[in-house]
Scaffold this active site. Structure first.
Site, PDB file in Angstrom:
ATOM      1  N   ARG A 251     -59.152  50.467 -21.289  1.00  0.00           N
ATOM      2  CA  ARG A 251     -60.418  51.215 -21.240  1.00  0.00           C
ATOM      3  C   ARG A 251     -60.302  52.607 -21.873  1.00  0.00           C
ATOM      4  O   ARG A 251     -61.286  53.273 -22.129  1.00  0.00           O
ATOM      5  CB  ARG A 251     -60.882  51.363 -19.785  1.00  0.00           C
ATOM      6  CG  ARG A 251     -61.646  50.142 -19.290  1.00  0.00           C
ATOM      7  CD  ARG A 251     -61.960  50.270 -17.828  1.00  0.00           C
ATOM      8  NE  ARG A 251     -60.769  50.135 -17.001  1.00  0.00           N
ATOM      9  CZ  ARG A 251     -60.708  50.446 -15.705  1.00  0.00           C
ATOM     10  NH1 ARG A 251     -61.771  50.935 -15.093  1.00  0.00           N
ATOM     11  NH2 ARG A 251     -59.593  50.292 -15.017  1.00  0.00           N
TER      12      ARG A 251
ATOM     13  N   ASN B  61     -45.492  83.417 -47.400  1.00  0.00           N
ATOM     14  CA  ASN B  61     -44.234  82.905 -46.835  1.00  0.00           C
ATOM     15  C   ASN B  61     -43.871  81.524 -47.363  1.00  0.00           C
ATOM     16  O   ASN B  61     -42.805  81.007 -47.063  1.00  0.00           O
ATOM     17  CB  ASN B  61     -44.338  82.857 -45.304  1.00  0.00           C
ATOM     18  CG  ASN B  61     -45.449  81.970 -44.819  1.00  0.00           C
ATOM     19  OD1 ASN B  61     -46.473  81.818 -45.490  1.00  0.00           O
ATOM     20  ND2 ASN B  61     -45.271  81.356 -43.666  1.00  0.00           N
TER      21      ASN B  61
ATOM     22  N   GLY C  72     -49.166  49.453 -17.098  1.00  0.00           N
ATOM     23  CA  GLY C  72     -50.484  48.885 -17.442  1.00  0.00           C
ATOM     24  C   GLY C  72     -50.911  49.237 -18.858  1.00  0.00           C
ATOM     25  O   GLY C  72     -50.442  50.212 -19.447  1.00  0.00           O
TER      26      GLY C  72
HETATM   27  C1  UD1 Z   1     -55.099  48.753  -7.736  1.00  0.00           C
HETATM   28  C2  UD1 Z   1     -55.089  48.078  -6.373  1.00  0.00           C
HETATM   29  C3  UD1 Z   1     -56.437  48.297  -5.683  1.00  0.00           C
HETATM   30  C4  UD1 Z   1     -56.735  49.777  -5.605  1.00  0.00           C
HETATM   31  C5  UD1 Z   1     -56.645  50.446  -6.966  1.00  0.00           C
HETATM   32  C6  UD1 Z   1     -56.716  51.953  -6.815  1.00  0.00           C
HETATM   33  C7  UD1 Z   1     -53.620  46.145  -6.670  1.00  0.00           C
HETATM   34  C8  UD1 Z   1     -53.553  44.676  -6.752  1.00  0.00           C
HETATM   35  N1  UD1 Z   1     -54.834  46.668  -6.511  1.00  0.00           N
HETATM   36  O1  UD1 Z   1     -56.065  48.051  -8.506  1.00  0.00           O
HETATM   37  O2  UD1 Z   1     -56.410  47.746  -4.386  1.00  0.00           O
HETATM   38  O3  UD1 Z   1     -58.014  49.991  -5.042  1.00  0.00           O
HETATM   39  O4  UD1 Z   1     -55.388  50.138  -7.611  1.00  0.00           O
HETATM   40  O5  UD1 Z   1     -56.739  52.589  -8.065  1.00  0.00           O
HETATM   41  O6  UD1 Z   1     -52.603  46.785  -6.671  1.00  0.00           O
HETATM   42  N2  UD1 Z   1     -49.547  48.530 -13.419  1.00  0.00           N
HETATM   43  C9  UD1 Z   1     -48.306  48.148 -13.849  1.00  0.00           C
HETATM   44  N3  UD1 Z   1     -48.112  46.846 -14.208  1.00  0.00           N
HETATM   45  C10 UD1 Z   1     -49.098  45.923 -14.153  1.00  0.00           C
HETATM   46  C11 UD1 Z   1     -50.367  46.327 -13.708  1.00  0.00           C
HETATM   47  C12 UD1 Z   1     -50.552  47.640 -13.345  1.00  0.00           C
HETATM   48  O7  UD1 Z   1     -47.388  48.969 -13.908  1.00  0.00           O
HETATM   49  O8  UD1 Z   1     -48.848  44.769 -14.505  1.00  0.00           O
HETATM   50  C13 UD1 Z   1     -49.754  49.947 -13.064  1.00  0.00           C
HETATM   51  C14 UD1 Z   1     -50.827  50.584 -13.922  1.00  0.00           C
HETATM   52  O9  UD1 Z   1     -50.241  51.181 -15.076  1.00  0.00           O
HETATM   53  C15 UD1 Z   1     -51.414  51.613 -12.994  1.00  0.00           C
HETATM   54  C16 UD1 Z   1     -51.204  51.019 -11.592  1.00  0.00           C
HETATM   55  O10 UD1 Z   1     -50.223  50.013 -11.739  1.00  0.00           O
HETATM   56  O11 UD1 Z   1     -50.730  52.844 -13.044  1.00  0.00           O
HETATM   57  C17 UD1 Z   1     -52.488  50.420 -11.011  1.00  0.00           C
HETATM   58  O12 UD1 Z   1     -52.929  49.364 -11.842  1.00  0.00           O
HETATM   59  P1  UD1 Z   1     -54.451  49.021 -12.074  1.00  0.00           P
HETATM   60  O13 UD1 Z   1     -54.557  47.912 -13.049  1.00  0.00           O
HETATM   61  O14 UD1 Z   1     -55.227  50.261 -12.333  1.00  0.00           O
HETATM   62  O15 UD1 Z   1     -54.839  48.437 -10.634  1.00  0.00           O
HETATM   63  P2  UD1 Z   1     -56.280  48.188 -10.100  1.00  0.00           P
HETATM   64  O16 UD1 Z   1     -56.757  46.873 -10.558  1.00  0.00           O
HETATM   65  O17 UD1 Z   1     -57.132  49.363 -10.365  1.00  0.00           O
HETATM   66 MG    MG Z   2     -56.924  51.168 -11.567  1.00  0.00          MG
END
Ligand code: UD1
Ligand code: MG
Length: 429
Positions: free
Chosen positions: A15, A359, A11
Site C-alpha cells: 500500500r 570550487n 512484510g
Molecule cells: C496484524 C494482526 C492484527 C492486528 C494488526 C495491528 C496478525 C495475524 N494480525 O494484522 O490482529 O490488529 O496487525 O496492526 O498478526 N510481517 C512479517 N511477515 C509477514 C507478514 C507480516 O514480518 O509475513 C510484519 C509486517 O512487516 C508488519 C507486521 O508483521 O510489520 C504486521 O503485519 P501486517 O500485515 O500489517 O498485519 P495485519 O494484517 O495488519
Molecule cells: Mg498492518
C-alpha cells in the site's frame, strides 16, 4: 529486567506504492525501522529484526547505523504471515517483546507498560470507533480470550471495538512451544501470530490486555499515514526542544530532524528547516533558512540562508541568499548573495555581495583558503584551488586565479575607458 525484542519487518508494504522498502521510509530524518530500533534499544540488548522483502537493502541500511542487531530471514514462501515471521527466531531472555517495524511513534514508556507484570502474555489493545481492518480482541473478566482477524470474523465479532494493536510481550518458553504449532487454516492461509493467544488461553495461561495510546501504535501503511506520523513526530520533537529552551517563533512552519541538537540559547524564526545531525549552539536562524548537517555556533544565518552539509560556522554572520557548503567560517561576515564552497575563512574577514568560490572545474572539487582580516570585494570569483593570506584586499570584480600573499591588494579589473559623446553619435540625437 532481561527482555529480548523481535521487530517484524518482512512484510511487503504494497500500500506504500514505492520501490523503497516500507520500513526504510523516513520520518524526521530517520527510517521507521530505526525509530523502532531506538525505542527497543532503551529496553534490550538482544534485538532481532525479521526480514524478507528487499531484505538485503534493509539489512545494509540498518547495519550502516547500528552494530548490534541480529537479523532473521523469514521463509515467507513457505510460512507467510506474522506467525510465519517468528518461525526459527531464537531469543536470549525469558520474555520476548514483539514489535512491528512500521510503528515509528512507539515510545519507551509504552513498551515498558507492555513488559510489566507477571502475565504469561501481555498484549496491546486499543478501543476504536472504527475497528475496520484490525484483529478483534475478545475479552472476558479483564483477560483476553481470543483474537479474531477481520477476515475470519462473524457478524457479532465484527462489532467488537477493542482491537489488537499488534505488539505482544510473551513468555519466551511458551512462544518457542507455540510457534511450531501454528497452522494456516484461515481466510488468508497465513500463519497468524495472534493464534498463540488462543493456545495460551486453552492451556489456562494468563493473557493480559494492556490499553495503549492509539497515536503511538498506528501502523504506517501508506504515504498518507507517513505524512500523518511525520506531523506527530515533529510536534513531539519541537515541544521537547521548546521545553528545553529553544525559541521558535512559529513552530508549525519549522521542520527539525530528530538527530539535531541544540545548546545554549537558540532562536528559530518561522519557516526554518534543520536537517541531519546538525548542532546549534547559541544560534539565531532567521526566516526561511535551511541548515543541513552542520554546526552553527554563536552565529546567525539568514533570512533565506542555506548552510549545506559539513559546514561549521563560529562567531559568524551569514545574511540573505548566501549558500555555504563544506566550509569552516570563523569570525566571518558574509552579508549577501554569495557561494562559499569547500572553503576555510578566518577571523575578521568580510565577504562582499556576489562573491563566488569557483570550487569545481567539471571534474574535481578544490579548496579556497582565506586568512584573517581579508576583504573580498563584491562580485569577485575565487578560482580554486587558491589561498589568500592574512590582511589582503581583493578589489571588487576580481577573478582571482593565483594565491595572494600577506598584506597585498589583488585586482584584475579592466581599466575604465571613457568615450566622449558616444551616446549622441550612436543614436544620432
Ligand atoms: C496484524 C494482526 C492484527 C492486528 C494488526 C495491528 C496478525 C495475524 N494480525 O494484522 O490482529 O490488529 O496487525 O496492526 O498478526 N510481517 C512479517 N511477515 C509477514 C507478514 C507480516 O514480518 O509475513 C510484519 C509486517 O512487516 C508488519 C507486521 O508483521 O510489520 C504486521 O503485519 P501486517 O500485515 O500489517 O498485519 P495485519 O494484517 O495488519
Ligand atoms: Mg498492518
Amino acid at each position: 529486567m532481561s527482555i529480548s525484542i523481535v521487530i517484524l519487518a518482512a512484510g511487503k508494504g504494497s500500500r506504500m506504492k514505492s520501490t523503497t522498502p516500507k520500513v526504510l521510509h523516513t520520518i524526521s530524518g530517520k527510517s521507521m525501522l530505526s525509530h523502532a530500533i531506538d525505542a527497543a534499544q532503551k529496553l534490550s540488548d538482544d534485538i532481532t529484526v525479521v526480514l524478507y522483502h528487499q531484505a538485503q537493502r534493509v539489512q545494509e541500511a540498518i547495519e550502516a547505523e547500528y552494530s548490534n542487531i541480529n537479523f532473521h530471514m523469514q521463509d515467507a514462501q513457505k510460512f507467510p504471515g506474522t506467525g510465519g515471521a517468528m518461525k526459527g527466531v531464537t531469543t536470549k531472555y525469558e520474555k520476548t517483546l514483539i514489535l512491528n517495524g512500521d510503528m515509528p511513534l512507539i515510545t519507551q514508556n509504552s513498551l515498558l507498560a507492555l513488559t510489566d507484570g507477571d502475565a504469561d502474555i501481555n498484549m496491546s489493545v486499543i478501543k476504536l470507533d472504527n475497528p475496520y481492518g484490525y484483529g478483534r480482541v475478545i475479552i472476558e473478566n479483564e483477560e483476553v480470550k481470543e483474537i479474531v482477524e477481520q477476515k475470519d470474523c462473524n457478524e457479532a465479532q465484527l462489532e467488537t471495538k477493542t482491537v489488537n494493536a499488534g505488539i505482544y510481550c510473551v513468555n519466551t518458553e511458551l512462544l518457542n512451544r507455540y510457534i511450531p504449532l501454528l497452522s494456516n487454516e484461515n481466510a488468508q492461509e497465513e500463519y497468524y501470530l495472534t493464534d498463540i493467544i488462543k493456545m495460551a488461553v486453552d492451556e489456562g495461561k494468563t493473557v493480559h490486555p494492556v490499553y495503549v495510546e492509539e497515536e503511538e501504535f498506528k501502523g504506517v501503511n501508506s504515504k498518507f499515514d507517513l505524512a500523518t506520523a511525520e506531523v506527530i513526530m515533529q510536534d513531539r520533537i519541537k515541544k521537547e526542544l521548546m521545553e528545553s529552551g529553544v525559541i521558535m517563533r512559529f513552530p508549525e512552519t519549522t521542520y527539525i530532524d530528530c538527530r539535531a541538537t541544540f545548546e545554549g540559547e537558540c532562536i528559530l524564526e518561522n519557516g526554518v528547516t534543520i536537517l541531519g545531525a546538525s548542532k546549534l549552539i547559541n544560534a539565531h536562524i532567521k526566516t526561511n533558512s535551511v541548515i543541513e548537517e552542520s554546526i552553527i555556533e554563536d552565529s546567525d544565518v539568514g533570512p533565506m540562508g542555506r548552510i549545506r552539509p559539513l559546514s561549521h560556522l563560529k562567531g559568524t554572520h551569514v545574511g540573505n541568499f548566501v549558500e555555504v557548503k563544506k566550509s569552516a567560517l570563523t569570525g566571518v561576515k558574509a552579508g549577501h548573495l554569495a557561494y562559499l564552497g569547500d572553503s576555510t575563512i578566518d577571523e575578521g574577514s568580510n565577504i562582499g555581495a556576489g562573491v563566488i568560490t569557483c570550487n569545481y572545474d567539471g571534474k574535481n572539487k578544490y579548496k579556497t583558503i582565506i586568512g584573517k582580516n581579508v576583504f573580498v570585494g563584491s562580485d569577485s570569483q575565487l578560482v580554486a584551488p587558491v589561498t589568500i593570506e592574512d590582511d589582503v584586499m581583493i578589489a571588487a570584480g576580481t577573478t582571482l586565479t593565483k594565491d595572494v600573499t600577506k598584506g597585498n591588494l589583488a585586482l584584475t579589473r579592466t581599466p575604465l575607458k571613457l568615450v566622449p559623446n558616444f551616446f549622441y553619435k550612436f543614436f544620432g540625437k
